[in-house]
Design a protein around this motif. Structure first.
Motif, PDB file in Angstrom:
ATOM      1  N   ARG A  13       0.841  -1.189   0.000  1.00  0.00           N
ATOM      2  CA  ARG A  13       0.000   0.000   0.000  1.00  0.00           C
ATOM      3  C   ARG A  13       0.876   1.238   0.000  1.00  0.00           C
ATOM      4  O   ARG A  13       1.927   1.253   0.652  1.00  0.00           O
ATOM      5  CB  ARG A  13      -0.869   0.011   1.260  1.00  0.00           C
ATOM      6  CG  ARG A  13      -1.914   1.110   1.302  1.00  0.00           C
ATOM      7  CD  ARG A  13      -2.510   1.246   2.691  1.00  0.00           C
ATOM      8  NE  ARG A  13      -1.828   2.288   3.470  1.00  0.00           N
ATOM      9  CZ  ARG A  13      -2.224   2.699   4.658  1.00  0.00           C
ATOM     10  NH1 ARG A  13      -3.277   2.147   5.232  1.00  0.00           N
ATOM     11  NH2 ARG A  13      -1.561   3.640   5.297  1.00  0.00           N
ATOM     12  N   GLU A  15       1.358   5.145   1.045  1.00  0.00           N
ATOM     13  CA  GLU A  15       0.893   5.989   2.155  1.00  0.00           C
ATOM     14  C   GLU A  15      -0.316   6.787   1.712  1.00  0.00           C
ATOM     15  O   GLU A  15      -0.380   7.295   0.592  1.00  0.00           O
ATOM     16  CB  GLU A  15       2.008   6.922   2.612  1.00  0.00           C
ATOM     17  CG  GLU A  15       3.067   6.227   3.431  1.00  0.00           C
ATOM     18  CD  GLU A  15       3.984   7.218   4.136  1.00  0.00           C
ATOM     19  OE1 GLU A  15       5.126   6.856   4.387  1.00  0.00           O
ATOM     20  OE2 GLU A  15       3.524   8.342   4.423  1.00  0.00           O
ATOM     21  N   THR A  86       2.299  -1.279   8.592  1.00  0.00           N
ATOM     22  CA  THR A  86       3.077  -2.437   8.142  1.00  0.00           C
ATOM     23  C   THR A  86       3.106  -3.476   9.242  1.00  0.00           C
ATOM     24  O   THR A  86       3.646  -3.233  10.328  1.00  0.00           O
ATOM     25  CB  THR A  86       4.499  -2.019   7.752  1.00  0.00           C
ATOM     26  OG1 THR A  86       4.439  -1.157   6.618  1.00  0.00           O
ATOM     27  CG2 THR A  86       5.357  -3.229   7.435  1.00  0.00           C
ATOM     28  N   VAL A 114       3.587  -1.067   3.796  1.00  0.00           N
ATOM     29  CA  VAL A 114       3.359   0.283   3.291  1.00  0.00           C
ATOM     30  C   VAL A 114       4.646   0.796   2.661  1.00  0.00           C
ATOM     31  O   VAL A 114       5.703   0.786   3.284  1.00  0.00           O
ATOM     32  CB  VAL A 114       2.902   1.213   4.422  1.00  0.00           C
ATOM     33  CG1 VAL A 114       2.831   2.662   3.927  1.00  0.00           C
ATOM     34  CG2 VAL A 114       1.555   0.765   4.936  1.00  0.00           C
TER      35      VAL A 114
END
Lengths: 115, 110
Positions: A13, A15, A86, A114
């Motif tokens: 992912r 941020e 994370t 992340v």
């Protein structure tokens, strides 16, 4: 065979993005749980649900949201408000809850990173 | 002090050795769970016990309610037993929830 299915197994992912982790069980269990596991730490409870359309915050609920619209499904959304997302996320279920959960069943986990 | 303490944190042994992992707790419980976490991360339930002893294959779990202590034993250990072993207790007072130990990382060398 009955069990718990989590997906995806790995997720990256950026941020500022929200992501949703799926958890499905075909054990007909009332109680479902989301845990977070960080290296060297024990499992920490994010949210739990004892019954459909009801859920409660766990010890580290900030930055997370859940829903329980169906008995077999308990998705977890990691929002952009979660400062350190994370981690390894585990979904679990049990036939009972609280002090008498009965046998515990876990999914294979989802590892969120992340970037 | 954590409500659930496991020892040792890490354990390395040779294939065939007898293994003991300990779990002590400081709260009232209805039962104690032993869990196994594979290297890939998934967790399976090994035992749920509230008294005495249970055996499954080469695994034996015991609990002493008065002393608030449980042990997990592995006889004739094998490299496939390498995993993290976690004890968990449902607390019966206050906020009823599961509390997990930190886990014991077991490595069995061939």
């Amino acid at each position: 065979d009955g069990g718990i299915t989590q997906s995806p197994k790995y997720l990256f992912r950026k941020e500022g993005q929200n992501v949703t982790l799926s958890c499905e069980q075909n054990l007909n269990h009332d109680a479902m749980y989301w845990y977070r596991q960080d290296p060297g730490q024990g499992l920490r409870l994010i949210y739990y649900s004892q019954i459909v359309n009801d859920f409660q915050k766990g010890d580290i609920a900030e930055g997370y949201s859940v829903s329980r619209e169906k008995k077999e499904s308990f998705p977890l959304t990691v929002t952009s408000a979660q400062k350190n997302p994370t981690a390894f996320y585990l979904c679990a279920s049990s036939i009972g809850w609280g002090a008498h959960p009965g046998e515990l069943f876990f999914g294979e986990g989802s590892r969120l990173t992340v970037l | 002090k954590n409500e659930v303490e496991q020892s040792p944190q890490n354990l390395t042994a040779q294939e065939g050795e007898f293994i003991t992992i300990n779990c002590s707790y400081s709260v009232g419980i209805s039962a104690l769970h032993w869990l196994q976490q594979h290297p890939g991360g998934g967790i399976v339930s090994l035992f749920m016990l509230s008294s005495g002893k249970k055996k499954h294959g080469r695994l034996i779990a015991t609990i002493n309610i008065q002393e608030k202590h449980s042990s997990l034993h592995i006889t004739a250990s094998h490299p496939r037993d390498s995993a993290v072993y976690i004890c968990a207790v449902p607390i019966i007072q206050g906020a009823q929830k599961l509390v997990f130990g930190q886990g014991t990382r077991l490595t069995i060398n061939p």
